[in-house]
Scaffold this active site. Structure first.
Site, PDB file in Angstrom:
ATOM      1  N   GLY A 173       0.792  -1.228   0.000  1.00 44.78           N
ATOM      2  CA  GLY A 173       0.000   0.000   0.000  1.00 44.78           C
ATOM      3  C   GLY A 173       0.821   1.273   0.000  1.00 44.78           C
ATOM      4  O   GLY A 173       0.291   2.364   0.208  1.00 44.78           O
ATOM      5  N   SER A 212       2.358  -3.416  -3.696  1.00 48.06           N
ATOM      6  CA  SER A 212       2.325  -2.399  -4.756  1.00 48.06           C
ATOM      7  C   SER A 212       2.615  -2.967  -6.140  1.00 48.06           C
ATOM      8  O   SER A 212       3.281  -2.319  -6.950  1.00 48.06           O
ATOM      9  CB  SER A 212       3.274  -1.241  -4.414  1.00 48.06           C
ATOM     10  OG  SER A 212       2.887  -0.623  -3.195  1.00 48.06           O
TER      11      SER A 212
HETATM   12  C1  PEP Z   1      -1.783  -6.625   0.047  1.00 44.80           C
HETATM   13  O1  PEP Z   1      -2.276  -5.993   0.977  1.00 44.80           O
HETATM   14  O2  PEP Z   1      -1.842  -7.852   0.047  1.00 44.80           O
HETATM   15  C2  PEP Z   1      -1.132  -5.856  -1.022  1.00 44.80           C
HETATM   16  C3  PEP Z   1      -0.275  -6.466  -1.765  1.00 44.80           C
HETATM   17  O3  PEP Z   1      -1.502  -4.533  -1.132  1.00 44.80           O
HETATM   18  P1  PEP Z   1      -0.992  -3.488  -2.260  1.00 44.80           P
HETATM   19  O4  PEP Z   1      -0.996  -4.192  -3.576  1.00 44.80           O
HETATM   20  O5  PEP Z   1      -1.966  -2.360  -2.197  1.00 44.80           O
HETATM   21  O6  PEP Z   1       0.390  -3.091  -1.855  1.00 44.80           O
END
Ligand code: PEP
Length: 253
Positions: A173, A212
């Site tokens: 995130g 991400s």
């Molecule tokens: C997750 O929370 O499993 C995740 C990978 O989030 P993001 O892709 O938003 O980093």
């Protein structure tokens, strides 16, 4: 040959209407995904929508958590049998947000993993280090501890029936993605550690990257030898972005 898996973790986002739109959007584009496996993990209350709208499609679905208990007086918890009842294939366990905000220990995560298996669900075990741990040179120690909790509880046979997701906490995130080299290094470490117990399981188990992952970096990440797909948070909330990542999975199948 490991078939890539792209799994969306919707976290605590969206409404009933948003979930319907997202499920329909993914459904509309799934015919273009030929080889990769695709799954979504909506919030618990919307699992019934996945059951309804994804019926007969190639999109599997699962939950973001599962109780470590089988059934009984555990207010607010959801059992593996209940998830199975709603047609779930997967259950995420040990996500760093649950480790951080709900105090889940390795022992609890391992129990959840085993509960999921006991009902024929495929657990997705999240492992990953914080930024402090990485900067302190502790990445391997931390992910090994996360992995070993399940190996100790169920052996390599248990890992063979699940999926692992390497999710560096500092990349979740934040928009800061691990470089393909950084991710590959940890994935290779995990696979080697499993191989020390069982070479065949190490060869076949899927190890996803999460943190991400976006349409513009998915191809390079999933292209690495030991990266078998992605666990996607933010980018799983837009059907177009999610499907673009699924295409990257397809291209690497
Ligand atoms: C997750 O929370 O499993 C995740 C990978 O989030 P993001 O892709 O938003 O980093």
């Amino acid at each position: 040959m490991r078939r890539p898996l792209i799994a969306g973790n919707w976290k605590m986002n969206g409404s009933k209407a948003d979930s319907i739109d997202l499920l329909n959007g993914i459904k509309a584009g799934i015919a273009d995904i030929q080889k990769a496996s695709v799954a979504v993990c909506p919030p618990f209350p919307y699992l019934y929508l996945a059951e309804d709208l994804l019926r007969g499609t190639a999109v599997a679905y699962g939950a973001q958590d599962v109780s470590r208990e089988e059934c009984g007086a555990f207010t607010g918890q959801v059992s593996a049998a209940m998830l199975k009842d709603f047609g779930c294939t997967y259950a995420i366990v040990g996500h760093s947000e649950r480790r951080m905000f709900n105090g889940e220990t390795d022992e609890i995560v391992a129990r959840k993993y085993m509960q999921a298996l006991s009902q024929g669900l495929t657990p997705i075990l999240c492992v990953g280090e914080t930024l402090d741990q990485r900067e302190g040179g502790k990445t391997e120690e931390v992910v090994a501890r996360h992995l070993d909790a399940v190996l100790d509880a169920g052996g390599a046979e248990a890992l063979a029936r699940g999926v692992i997701a390497y999710e560096p906490v500092w990349a979740i995130g934040t928009g800061v993605t691990a470089t393909p080299d950084q991710a590959q290094e940890v994935h290779a470490f995990l696979r080697k550690r499993i191989a020390a117990k069982d070479a065949a399981v190490a060869e076949s188990v899927l190890i996803l990257y999460g943190g991400s992952m976006k349409p513009d970096n998915a191809m390079e990440l999933i292209g690495r030898t030991d990266i078998d797909g992605g666990l996607i948070g933010g980018a799983a909330l837009k059907a177009g972005d999610f499907l673009a990542i699924c295409k990257a999975g397809d291209a690497n199948a």
